[in-house]
Design an enzyme around this catalytic site. Structure first.
Site, PDB file in Angstrom:
ATOM      1  N   HIS A 179      34.204  -2.618  19.613  1.00 52.56           N
ATOM      2  CA  HIS A 179      33.895  -2.606  21.052  1.00 52.56           C
ATOM      3  C   HIS A 179      32.966  -3.737  21.486  1.00 52.56           C
ATOM      4  O   HIS A 179      32.794  -3.961  22.679  1.00 52.56           O
ATOM      5  CB  HIS A 179      33.234  -1.282  21.441  1.00 52.56           C
ATOM      6  CG  HIS A 179      34.074  -0.066  21.191  1.00 52.56           C
ATOM      7  ND1 HIS A 179      35.349   0.065  21.704  1.00 52.56           N
ATOM      8  CD2 HIS A 179      33.821   1.078  20.499  1.00 52.56           C
ATOM      9  CE1 HIS A 179      35.843   1.245  21.320  1.00 52.56           C
ATOM     10  NE2 HIS A 179      34.945   1.874  20.588  1.00 52.56           N
ATOM     11  N   ASP A 226      41.530   3.698  14.948  1.00 54.11           N
ATOM     12  CA  ASP A 226      40.359   4.441  15.432  1.00 54.11           C
ATOM     13  C   ASP A 226      40.783   5.277  16.648  1.00 54.11           C
ATOM     14  O   ASP A 226      41.756   4.954  17.320  1.00 54.11           O
ATOM     15  CB  ASP A 226      39.306   3.403  15.841  1.00 54.11           C
ATOM     16  CG  ASP A 226      37.948   3.979  16.143  1.00 54.11           C
ATOM     17  OD1 ASP A 226      37.064   3.869  15.285  1.00 54.11           O
ATOM     18  OD2 ASP A 226      37.764   4.520  17.252  1.00 54.11           O
ATOM     19  N   HIS A 273      39.428   5.380  19.396  1.00 57.09           N
ATOM     20  CA  HIS A 273      39.121   4.662  20.639  1.00 57.09           C
ATOM     21  C   HIS A 273      39.825   3.309  20.676  1.00 57.09           C
ATOM     22  O   HIS A 273      40.045   2.690  19.636  1.00 57.09           O
ATOM     23  CB  HIS A 273      37.612   4.448  20.760  1.00 57.09           C
ATOM     24  CG  HIS A 273      36.815   5.724  20.700  1.00 57.09           C
ATOM     25  ND1 HIS A 273      36.374   6.256  19.505  1.00 57.09           N
ATOM     26  CD2 HIS A 273      36.438   6.579  21.681  1.00 57.09           C
ATOM     27  CE1 HIS A 273      35.720   7.394  19.763  1.00 57.09           C
ATOM     28  NE2 HIS A 273      35.758   7.622  21.067  1.00 57.09           N
ATOM     29  N   ASP A 288      37.402   8.557  13.108  1.00 56.01           N
ATOM     30  CA  ASP A 288      37.078   9.533  14.156  1.00 56.01           C
ATOM     31  C   ASP A 288      38.306  10.211  14.771  1.00 56.01           C
ATOM     32  O   ASP A 288      38.172  10.973  15.725  1.00 56.01           O
ATOM     33  CB  ASP A 288      36.191   8.911  15.248  1.00 56.01           C
ATOM     34  CG  ASP A 288      36.724   7.592  15.774  1.00 56.01           C
ATOM     35  OD1 ASP A 288      37.847   7.206  15.395  1.00 56.01           O
ATOM     36  OD2 ASP A 288      36.003   6.934  16.556  1.00 56.01           O
TER      37      ASP A 288
HETATM   38 ZN   LIG Z   1      36.091   5.311  17.663  1.00 55.08          ZN
END
Ligand SMILES: [Zn+2]
Length: 385
Positions: A144, A180, A182, A263
């Protein structure tokens, strides 16, 4: 072009290497931050307890120098990050401009040194893979991070730096795969218009950072698959077989970077996806033979038991080590020593979080949303490849 006629012939790394550091053992983002839990140290301890991490395969991560980070990050941001660590505080202006000293990206003791160590691993990985090989850096995967600001627990973007380093060291076409929970917003930001960087991200729909739409296409090489809550192993196997593997194979990459965030498993508190760790290990194995250079990074993962077990299994997979049904006592002791407190309570681990690495598989029917998303992207791919 440089004349390299007389350069020594470098060899492909003959066995997988693990890049780690002790800095992850004792540093924490703060008392109640999701990244208060140990992760990389668990993987190192478990791997050693299993006999899977001989000294010859372990590389201590260097810390990246500030100038080495400016391939992606602005000098002003790097200076602000170093100053925040030194002062253990930030001004209102720095908080507003660089998103440092926020609940997500707090001031903590090693807030520059720790991410600079993960970035150092990614930069080194590109060099070590110059002639091919396999490298695992579970501290990496901070997907990110943005050029001028921290974002989503990520102060730096080591996957971007890894891709740049691989390219400097001879890899032209690079496939980046991100599983992931996200979306890999920082990596997409860096390479969205680069036709030589294939970007594939599978992430939970309607979850922060809320980017990564199915319809993003970049230069034709961006493939985002938002998936509904409840995604399970059978759906991930379909996504791998019908989307990820054909796209990567068709791209004929010189290098593959896999962000293997932990995650998206059922036990993780930061998503509503319900994979077992078998799903991740299958993808780690399947991508291995699709290019001469393979870098596997970590990412998210906030349940200390599930992330430690999953990422240790990733290393076993890369090593070709067999994962036993029941792990030896010494390895169980590593997992038994972990604690996970929340403001409300101290979590008690399920028995199999201590005695096993492998989860029970979690299958089920394929959701229409997942099936149609895969079909949409593969229709687009047929026009592009
Ligand atoms: Zn994540």
């Amino acid at each position: 072009m440089a004349d390299d006629t007389h350069a020594p012939v470098a060899q492909a790394t003959p066995f997988p290497r693990f890049i780690g550091s002790e800095i992850y053992r004792s540093s924490s983002y703060g008392a109640w931050h999701p990244l208060r839990v140990p992760r990389v140290s668990t993987v190192m301890d478990l791997s050693r307890a299993m006999g899977w991490l001989p000294a010859a395969q372990f590389v201590t991560s260097p810390r990246a120098k500030p100038a080495a980070l400016t391939g992606f990050h602005t000098p002003r941001y790097i200076a602000a990050l170093q100053a925040a660590e030194a002062a253990q505080g930030v001004s209102a202006e720095t908080r507003a401009r660089h998103a440092l000293g926020t609940p997500s990206n707090p001031v903590f003791k090693e807030m520059y040194r720790r991410p600079a160590t993960s970035a150092g691993a990614s930069l080194l990985a590109g060099e070590l893979l110059a002639k091919g090989g396999v490298i695992y850096s579970p501290a990496g995967g901070t997907h990110h991070g943005m050029p001028d600001r921290a974002n989503g627990f990520c102060y730096l973007n080591d996957p971007v730096l890894a891709i740049q380093s691989l390219r400097r060291n001879g890899a032209r076409r690079i496939a980046y795969v991100d599983i992931d929970a996200h979306h890999a917003d920082g990596v997409e930001h860096a390479f969205v218009h680069d036709p030589d960087t294939l970007l594939i991200s599978v992430h939970e729909a309607n979850r922060w950072p809320r980017t990564g739409a199915l319809t993003d296409s970049g230069a034709g090489q961006v493939y985002n698959l938002p998936v509904p809550a409840g995604l399970h192993d059978d759906e991930m196997a379909l996504i791998a077989d019908a989307l990820i593997l054909p796209l990567v194979a068709g791209f004929r990459p010189d290098a593959i970077v896999l962000q293997c965030g932990a995650d998206a498993v059922l036990e993780d508190p930061q998503s509503r996806l319900t994979l077992s760790n078998n799903a991740h290990w299958a993808i780690v194995a399947a991508l291995r033979d699709l290019s001469p250079r393979y870098l596997v990074l970590g990412g998210g993962g906030y349940n200390p038991w599930s992330v430690g077990r999953l990422w240790t299994g990733v290393w076993a997979t890369l090593q070709g080590a067999e994962i036993p049904d029941r792990i030896p006592q010494e390895a169980q002791d590593v997992l038994r020593a972990l604690t996970w407190e929340t403001p409300q309570k101290r979590r008690t681990p399920a028995p199999h979080w201590i005695t096993t690495l492998r989860d029970a598989p979690r299958g089920g029917p394929i959701s229409e949303e997942t099936r149609s998303g895969v079909q949409y992207l593969m229709r687009r791919a047929r026009r592009w490849v």
